[in-house]
Design a protein around this motif. Structure first.
Motif, PDB file in Angstrom:
ATOM      1  N   CYS A 197       2.189   7.665  -2.599  1.00 30.40           N
ATOM      2  CA  CYS A 197       0.785   7.438  -2.222  1.00 30.40           C
ATOM      3  C   CYS A 197       0.142   8.802  -1.924  1.00 30.40           C
ATOM      4  N   PHE A 246      -4.482   3.801  15.933  1.00 25.91           N
ATOM      5  CA  PHE A 246      -5.987   3.233  16.237  1.00 25.91           C
ATOM      6  C   PHE A 246      -5.779   1.806  16.635  1.00 25.91           C
ATOM      7  N   MET A 279      -4.627   1.919  -7.408  1.00 28.86           N
ATOM      8  CA  MET A 279      -3.982   2.989  -6.729  1.00 28.86           C
ATOM      9  C   MET A 279      -2.339   2.850  -6.965  1.00 28.86           C
ATOM     10  N   GLN A 303     -14.266   1.559   5.749  1.00 32.28           N
ATOM     11  CA  GLN A 303     -14.160   2.296   6.940  1.00 32.28           C
ATOM     12  C   GLN A 303     -15.125   3.338   7.349  1.00 32.28           C
ATOM     13  N   ASN A 316      -3.866  -1.857  -3.223  1.00 36.59           N
ATOM     14  CA  ASN A 316      -5.208  -0.933  -3.085  1.00 36.59           C
ATOM     15  C   ASN A 316      -5.726  -0.558  -4.319  1.00 36.59           C
ATOM     16  N   PHE A 351      -7.919  -1.540  17.129  1.00 38.54           N
ATOM     17  CA  PHE A 351      -9.269  -2.372  16.880  1.00 38.54           C
ATOM     18  C   PHE A 351      -9.288  -3.740  17.466  1.00 38.54           C
ATOM     19  N   LEU A 367       0.869   9.603   1.779  1.00 44.15           N
ATOM     20  CA  LEU A 367       0.522   8.589   2.909  1.00 44.15           C
ATOM     21  C   LEU A 367       1.566   7.920   3.660  1.00 44.15           C
ATOM     22  N   VAL A 406      -2.490  11.576  -1.356  1.00 43.90           N
ATOM     23  CA  VAL A 406      -4.049  11.894  -0.842  1.00 43.90           C
ATOM     24  C   VAL A 406      -4.235  13.251  -0.775  1.00 43.90           C
ATOM     25  N   ARG A 461      -6.250  16.046   0.728  1.00 43.73           N
ATOM     26  CA  ARG A 461      -7.199  15.886   1.731  1.00 43.73           C
ATOM     27  C   ARG A 461      -6.814  17.490   2.544  1.00 43.73           C
ATOM     28  N   SER A 511      -3.529   0.155  13.496  1.00 45.89           N
ATOM     29  CA  SER A 511      -3.288   0.964  12.200  1.00 45.89           C
ATOM     30  C   SER A 511      -2.990   2.523  12.628  1.00 45.89           C
ATOM     31  N   TYR A 514     -16.305   6.261   5.245  1.00 50.16           N
ATOM     32  CA  TYR A 514     -15.728   7.396   4.432  1.00 50.16           C
ATOM     33  C   TYR A 514     -14.746   6.833   3.819  1.00 50.16           C
ATOM     34  N   ARG A 515     -14.391   5.810   3.686  1.00 53.23           N
ATOM     35  CA  ARG A 515     -13.588   5.178   2.814  1.00 53.23           C
ATOM     36  C   ARG A 515     -13.997   3.452   2.281  1.00 53.23           C
ATOM     37  N   GLU A 561      -2.506   5.813  10.346  1.00 54.43           N
ATOM     38  CA  GLU A 561      -2.189   6.381   9.140  1.00 54.43           C
ATOM     39  C   GLU A 561      -2.140   8.023   8.947  1.00 54.43           C
ATOM     40  N   ARG A 613     -12.675   0.513  -0.290  1.00 57.72           N
ATOM     41  CA  ARG A 613     -11.682  -0.051  -1.176  1.00 57.72           C
ATOM     42  C   ARG A 613     -11.825  -1.527  -1.538  1.00 57.72           C
ATOM     43  N   TRP A 651      -2.779  15.271   8.291  1.00 63.76           N
ATOM     44  CA  TRP A 651      -3.863  14.771   8.799  1.00 63.76           C
ATOM     45  C   TRP A 651      -3.660  13.059   9.263  1.00 63.76           C
ATOM     46  N   MET A 711       1.438  -2.082  -0.570  1.00 60.82           N
ATOM     47  CA  MET A 711       2.125  -2.185   0.864  1.00 60.82           C
ATOM     48  C   MET A 711       3.026  -3.513   0.887  1.00 60.82           C
TER      49      MET A 711
HETATM   50  C1  CYC Z   1      -6.002   6.345   3.584  1.00 61.79           C
HETATM   51  N1  CYC Z   1      -5.489   4.199   3.706  1.00 61.79           N
HETATM   52  C2  CYC Z   1      -5.328   5.528   2.987  1.00 61.79           C
HETATM   53  C3  CYC Z   1      -4.705   4.946   1.654  1.00 61.79           C
HETATM   54  C4  CYC Z   1      -4.379   3.652   1.795  1.00 61.79           C
HETATM   55  C5  CYC Z   1      -4.705   3.134   2.961  1.00 61.79           C
HETATM   56  C6  CYC Z   1      -3.629   3.177   0.562  1.00 61.79           C
HETATM   57  C7  CYC Z   1      -4.440   6.079   0.500  1.00 61.79           C
HETATM   58  C8  CYC Z   1      -5.061   6.188  -0.372  1.00 61.79           C
HETATM   59  C9  CYC Z   1      -6.645   5.933  -0.322  1.00 61.79           C
HETATM   60  O1  CYC Z   1      -7.296   6.862  -0.364  1.00 61.79           O
HETATM   61  O2  CYC Z   1      -7.169   4.873  -0.528  1.00 61.79           O
HETATM   62  C10 CYC Z   1      -4.938   1.712   3.291  1.00 61.79           C
HETATM   63  N2  CYC Z   1      -5.708   1.537   5.430  1.00 61.79           N
HETATM   64  C11 CYC Z   1      -5.161   1.092   4.175  1.00 61.79           C
HETATM   65  C12 CYC Z   1      -5.300  -0.537   4.649  1.00 61.79           C
HETATM   66  C13 CYC Z   1      -5.667  -0.627   5.745  1.00 61.79           C
HETATM   67  C14 CYC Z   1      -6.098   0.370   6.289  1.00 61.79           C
HETATM   68  C15 CYC Z   1      -4.549  -1.378   3.531  1.00 61.79           C
HETATM   69  C16 CYC Z   1      -6.100  -1.882   6.319  1.00 61.79           C
HETATM   70  C17 CYC Z   1      -5.036  -2.384   7.426  1.00 61.79           C
HETATM   71  O3  CYC Z   1      -6.863   0.780   7.621  1.00 61.79           O
HETATM   72  N3  CYC Z   1      -7.202   5.145   8.485  1.00 61.79           N
HETATM   73  C18 CYC Z   1      -6.957   4.342   9.550  1.00 61.79           C
HETATM   74  C19 CYC Z   1      -7.864   4.949  10.666  1.00 61.79           C
HETATM   75  C20 CYC Z   1      -8.529   6.167  10.128  1.00 61.79           C
HETATM   76  C21 CYC Z   1      -8.026   6.108   8.790  1.00 61.79           C
HETATM   77  C22 CYC Z   1      -8.651   4.009  11.325  1.00 61.79           C
HETATM   78  C23 CYC Z   1      -8.324   7.308  10.861  1.00 61.79           C
HETATM   79  C24 CYC Z   1      -7.002   8.084  10.537  1.00 61.79           C
HETATM   80  O4  CYC Z   1      -6.172   3.248   9.941  1.00 61.79           O
HETATM   81  C25 CYC Z   1      -8.270   7.044   7.725  1.00 61.79           C
HETATM   82  N4  CYC Z   1      -7.155   6.193   5.715  1.00 61.79           N
HETATM   83  C26 CYC Z   1      -7.994   6.973   6.492  1.00 61.79           C
HETATM   84  C27 CYC Z   1      -8.152   8.185   5.567  1.00 61.79           C
HETATM   85  C28 CYC Z   1      -7.370   8.143   4.553  1.00 61.79           C
HETATM   86  C29 CYC Z   1      -6.722   7.092   4.446  1.00 61.79           C
HETATM   87  C30 CYC Z   1      -9.030   9.262   6.197  1.00 61.79           C
HETATM   88  C31 CYC Z   1      -7.465   9.249   3.369  1.00 61.79           C
HETATM   89  C32 CYC Z   1      -8.687   8.859   2.368  1.00 61.79           C
HETATM   90  C33 CYC Z   1      -9.002  10.060   1.686  1.00 61.79           C
HETATM   91  O5  CYC Z   1      -8.837  11.106   2.117  1.00 61.79           O
HETATM   92  O6  CYC Z   1      -9.789   9.987   0.621  1.00 61.79           O
END
Ligand code: CYC
Length: 200
Positions: free
Chosen positions: A140, A185, A116, A56, A84, A187, A151, A142, A144, A164, A66-67, A166, A69, A178, A121
């Protein structure tokens, strides 16, 4: 016809590069321009399921996601699920999800990733899409914005679109710390990697 445990269709829809350009153009202050790229691992380090590298990134910083996995998509009883995994040396795979050949992805082994805990999910077939959400229990975690959050995450995928939502929330008060304050979002697919999916 697709169904609740159709791992192959779920993985084929997820195995895509997506962007939210249209949404960003309509509402730039609330929606950064993001790309989500999920690429099948040629040799997933799991006995069963489909392995994907997910990156991502902001569109203007594609080479610095920024992410990043690893996801394991799998059949979870009478539904589907996602595990994850963090990557121990993430920089090694920056940009690898968009490389035409999968030479770098080929080198990823079980020793490179770590599950993790609490971030599994569950995924259900809705009749026209797959809908996923992180397991209940505020497990879960985080860290931040200088705070411990849990989460709260839901998504929906179709053949061409991913939505999505989150958010990180305070474990005591559930306060939104956050993540989007303006809804999910949205996509759309830029390219598909479906032919690379091998479901087992
Ligand atoms: C966090 N997103 C997470 C986490 C999981 C997912 C398990 C918490 C643990 C981690 O840091 O990995 C899971 N996100 C998913 C999965 C998908 C996904 C399986 C596939 C569909 O998208 N997330 C969004 C937006 C964006 C975002 C596009 C803006 C808000 O869908 C960001 N997700 C986001 C951020 C974190 C996160 C910033 C925290 C990560 C961190 O601070 O390290």
């Amino acid at each position: 016809m697709t169904h609740a445990t159709d791992l192959k269709t779920f993985a084929a829809w997820m195995a895509s590069e997506f962007s939210n350009k249209a949404q960003h153009d309509l509402n730039p202050p609330f929606f950064a321009y993001i790309r989500v790229c999920m690429r099948p691992l040629p040799q997933p380090p799991f006995e069963t399921g489909v392995g994907l590298l997910i990156e991502q990134a902001y569109d203007y910083m594609l080479s610095q996601p920024y992410r990043i996995r690893v996801l394991r998509l799998y059949v979870r009883g009478d539904r589907l699920g996602i595990e994850n995994y963090t990557i121990k040396d993430p920089e090694r795979f920056f940009g690898a999800s968009r490389e035409p050949g999968r030479d770098r992805l080929q080198t990823l082994t079980a020793a490179d990733i770590e599950l993790m805990n609490g971030c599994n999910m569950g995924v259900d077939w809705s009749g026209s899409s797959f809908k996923g959400s992180v397991d209940p229990g505020k497990a879960c975690m985080v860290f931040r914005k200088d705070r411990q959050t849990y989460l709260d995450s839901t998504f929906e995928v179709t053949d061409g679109n991913l939505q999505s939502w989150e958010r990180g929330r305070d474990p005591q008060t559930d306060e939104h710390v956050w993540g989007s304050v303006a809804g999910p979002f949205q996509f759309s697919r830029l390219q598909s990697f479906a032919p690379e999916v091998i479901a087992r």
